[in-house]
Design a protein around this motif. Structure first.
Motif: not given
Length: 229
Positions: A177-202
């Motif tokens: 999203n920052r360096f290649v091709a920004p897209f509208d849903a980026a902020s939502y997909l980024i944060i949701l996958s991040y939170w779910l990932g952190q939950w799995g790790i924790a």
């Protein structure tokens, strides 16, 4: 359960702030889910594994704040998350240090593809930092996958692997999203996958109690104190 409800409330608040473009609401609500996970982690079996996972969560929290800060602190946020990946890497190495060729190959290919994709967009002065970051997340992914099929608690290994994959996905989406091709849903997909990932790790710390660096941790006998399925 209460910390997870708080985490969910913080996540929903952030998403509302993002949808309404309320930057102040996003800034104050974004750290809540990870803070809740830090508190949740305190109820898990004590040991080196939990300690390193906790360190990774605190570093991720710092990264959250730096990336959401009104000024452009992307490089500092990148540094905080790089250290978080190294903390998770250290936690995974506590359980096993087997080579695990297939996970190594998968992680190496993933890291190479991500870096090549980001480099194609022109990284400029960030070329070296991003290369180091790609190496760190690849190593973290490798060691998370390497725990599968060993003497490590099955659920712990699965949760850590899923969390690592989602964390890598989130980081990849940030770069795209920052360096290649920004897209509208980026902020939502980024944060949701991040939170779910952190939950799995924790959550992976709930069924493990590593104590000796480099040791293979055998399955604990049923009923052992500090062990849960």
């Amino acid at each position: 359960m209460a910390p997870l409800i708080v985490a969910l409330a913080g996540a929903l608040t952030f998403l509302v702030g993002r949808a309404l473009e309320l930057d102040w609401l996003c800034f104050w609500s974004k750290p809540i889910p990870v803070l809740a996970l830090v508190y949740w982690l305190r109820g898990f079996p004590a040991g080196a594994y939990r300690r390193w996972i906790g360190t990774g969560l605190w570093l991720s929290l710092a990264g959250d704040i730096l990336l959401e800060w009104p000024a452009d602190l992307f490089v500092f946020g990148l540094g905080a998350f790089l250290l978080a990946h190294l903390a998770y890497l250290r936690a995974y190495l506590l359980d096993t240090r087997r080579l695990a060729p297939l996970p190594l190959l998968a992680a190496a290919i993933t890291g190479a593809v991500i870096f090549s994709l980001l480099a194609s967009g022109g990284l400029g002065a960030l070329l070296v930092p991003v290369a180091c970051y790609a190496l760190a997340i690849s190593a973290m992914l490798w060691r998370a996958l390497a725990r599968l099929g060993t003497g490590v608690d099955r659920r712990s290994a699965q949760l850590a692997a899923i969390g690592a994959v989602l964390f890598v996905l989130s980081d990849s989406l940030i770069g795209i999203n920052r360096f290649v091709a920004p897209f509208d849903a980026a902020s939502y997909l980024i944060i949701l996958s991040y939170w779910l990932g952190q939950w799995g790790i924790a959550a992976s710390a709930r069924s493990t109690a590593s104590a000796v660096p480099g040791s293979e941790i055998p399955p604990a006998p049923p009923g052992e104190i500090g062990y849960s399925k």
